[in-house]
Design an enzyme around this catalytic site. Sequence first.
Site, PDB file in Angstrom:
ATOM      1  N   ASP A 241       0.866  -1.168   0.000  1.00 43.24           N
ATOM      2  CA  ASP A 241       0.000   0.000   0.000  1.00 43.24           C
ATOM      3  C   ASP A 241       0.911   1.229   0.000  1.00 43.24           C
ATOM      4  OD1 ASP A 241      -2.267   1.580   0.025  1.00 43.24           O
ATOM      5  OD2 ASP A 241      -3.244   0.427   1.589  1.00 43.24           O
ATOM      6  N   GLU A 446     -17.904   9.892   5.015  1.00 46.03           N
ATOM      7  CA  GLU A 446     -17.268   8.600   5.261  1.00 46.03           C
ATOM      8  C   GLU A 446     -16.354   8.296   4.086  1.00 46.03           C
ATOM      9  OE1 GLU A 446     -20.014   5.319   5.356  1.00 46.03           O
ATOM     10  OE2 GLU A 446     -21.142   6.023   3.626  1.00 46.03           O
TER      11      GLU A 446
END
Length: 699
Positions: A241, A446
């Site tokens: 990542d 969100e």
Amino acid sequence: MSDIEKERSEEIEAMIKAMTLEEKVSLMLHDSMAVERVGIPKYNWWNECLHGVARSGLATVFPQAIALAATFDDKLAQEEADAISTEARAKFNEANRAGLRERLRGLTFWTPNINIFRDPRWGRGMETYGEDPCLTSRMGAAFIRGLQGDDPEHLKVAACAKHFAVHSGPEKLRHVFNAVVSKKDLWETYLPAFKAAVDAGVESVMGAYNRTLNEPCCGSKFLLQDVLRGKWGFKGHVVSDCWAVRDFHEEHKITKSPAESAALAITNGCDLNCGCTYPSAVEAVKNGLLDAEKVDESVRRLLMTRFKLDMFSSYDKGRWASLGKKDIDSAEHRALARKVAEKSFVLLKNKDQLLPLSKKPKRILVMGPASTDVNALLSNYYGVNSRMVTFMEGMVAKSQEMSGVTIDYVQGCLMYGPNTQNGWTVGEVEHVDVVIACFGLDNAMEGEQGESVASHEGDRDYIELPPWQLNYLKAIHERGTPIVLVLTAGSPLAFPPDIADSILYAWYPGEEGGSALADLVFGDAVPSGHLPVTFPAATEDLPPFDDYSMKGRTYRYQEKAPLFPFGFGLSYTTFSFGGITLSQQKISAGGNVDVEVLVENTGSFDADEVVQLYVSKENRKDGEPLCSLRDFKRIRIEAGKQAKVVFSLPASAFESINDDGESILVPGRYLLTAGDCAPVEALEKAGAAQPVTAKIEVV
């Protein structure tokens, strides 16, 4: 090994032999440099296509991944992914014609996200296929097949299963967190979807930011060597990542320097660094921290991916060379986006069959902060589009097809906070026949850390509908006009069900979300989505967010009654499960049992039903799942007709995971339950069809 694989391998070995250490290491960064003297062009590995080609201009914006999961339709998932890969190839061709080789112009896509949505507060849960390993495995594998294509020698694009492993918030702790999990939870919940992705031939796997069982995931010997490449036989490449390897020394404090971090990651099989740490691999080799052969292994895998994508051939001579601008957001793809959206909406309530609205003259008021909010269509990791059909626009467009129907609009309530002038449009609802109230969340509330500007670092502190929205809904509900509540979110919301007459959960429905809503409201389509996540009744019912134990989480372990159960979804028609028949009453290791279920459409609409098959132990012990989804099928049944659905379950469907993480077939009596949601107590209250059960003996 085929002739083409042998030829590629020989060419790769020649390239590796001709390069210096510095040149090899430069190929292991997401922004890979050209090594022109051996025929390797510049390439940037970083590309996104979660629900359409993302962050790269015009693209079809499909519903968010959690919405796709709500379709319970893996064939549709593969069809969508195939459309996305077509647009990806088209954009790649256009970029090549323009001489562009920057980020988000390539063919290696960091999709799908197959983490388990274990806690509804996690901002990135919207990117997943929900809380269940079976559903996630099926949808993820189908999406991978759709992206990569069916050519055994060539990849249409390269998919990537992420984030490996045990990754699901909190976002603000993702760079420092150590996910401590039992072996049982690890193998029963967190790893099955990744195994399914490997079995589906996924080309790449992305490591997670966090540590799992004390090892940083992007340098974990256990995850990358023992499990991924060892136990599962994964042959593709692993990518970190972004800037996760830097976290080794800066956040996790596992290593002391960039060179040590690079050495740890590469030694354990992380081939590609999204970030800036791998240049220190040169120092690591020279100082004896890293074996140079490990660098060669990684480069070998990375070059093989590029060969499979035909990156060493002219882009205008391959199988997909004819794709171009005409194939991006085509009419066909827009129609598919609308189809996915229609199938993803979940009907949670329909008092007195308010929906669908009859097409006689009506005065309809569309209101609420989500009704004209493009962010409520886009979600995160999105492309852009010149025709994002909001709910208000979709309703108005549909009204033009009908005589005497008038659509009005007022915002009524703010999305992110209370109105300055409270109640200033409440009275409007008294002058209409029905209110389409569009409320909920959008991608500012969100999402990923650093992306959602109206959230707490991406996550939510509570799962209830924002209080200013709830209070406004109560105020308009008191006026007595029938209300169709349309809720947008990428995660479960808690709210009082009596706040509206009908409730449609729209998720983040993409560019044709407004059109899909209008089709459903007026009966041109019938709702058929089912919840891929449990809807808890309240935040206080949830375990601590930073606890990765599955105890008390998801339908398999949650003992508190939910607001709506996993798998639930109503229709404009009704379904009845008439019986369940087994091909045999006993099963042993290596065997199979056919499960035949009769389903009848007892209502007046032709419609789709999602038939779900669950397994549970008759004498369940503490710590074991209440039940587990083992198979599902979406079927079309005409009104008044009956259908026979046949599942073929292997003996492995009855296996348990013990405390050592081992799959074992425990003798005893098991229950097979077929229905249209998880067989939990809340199903009857919610209005789900009564399930049918059968017993089988495992010997």
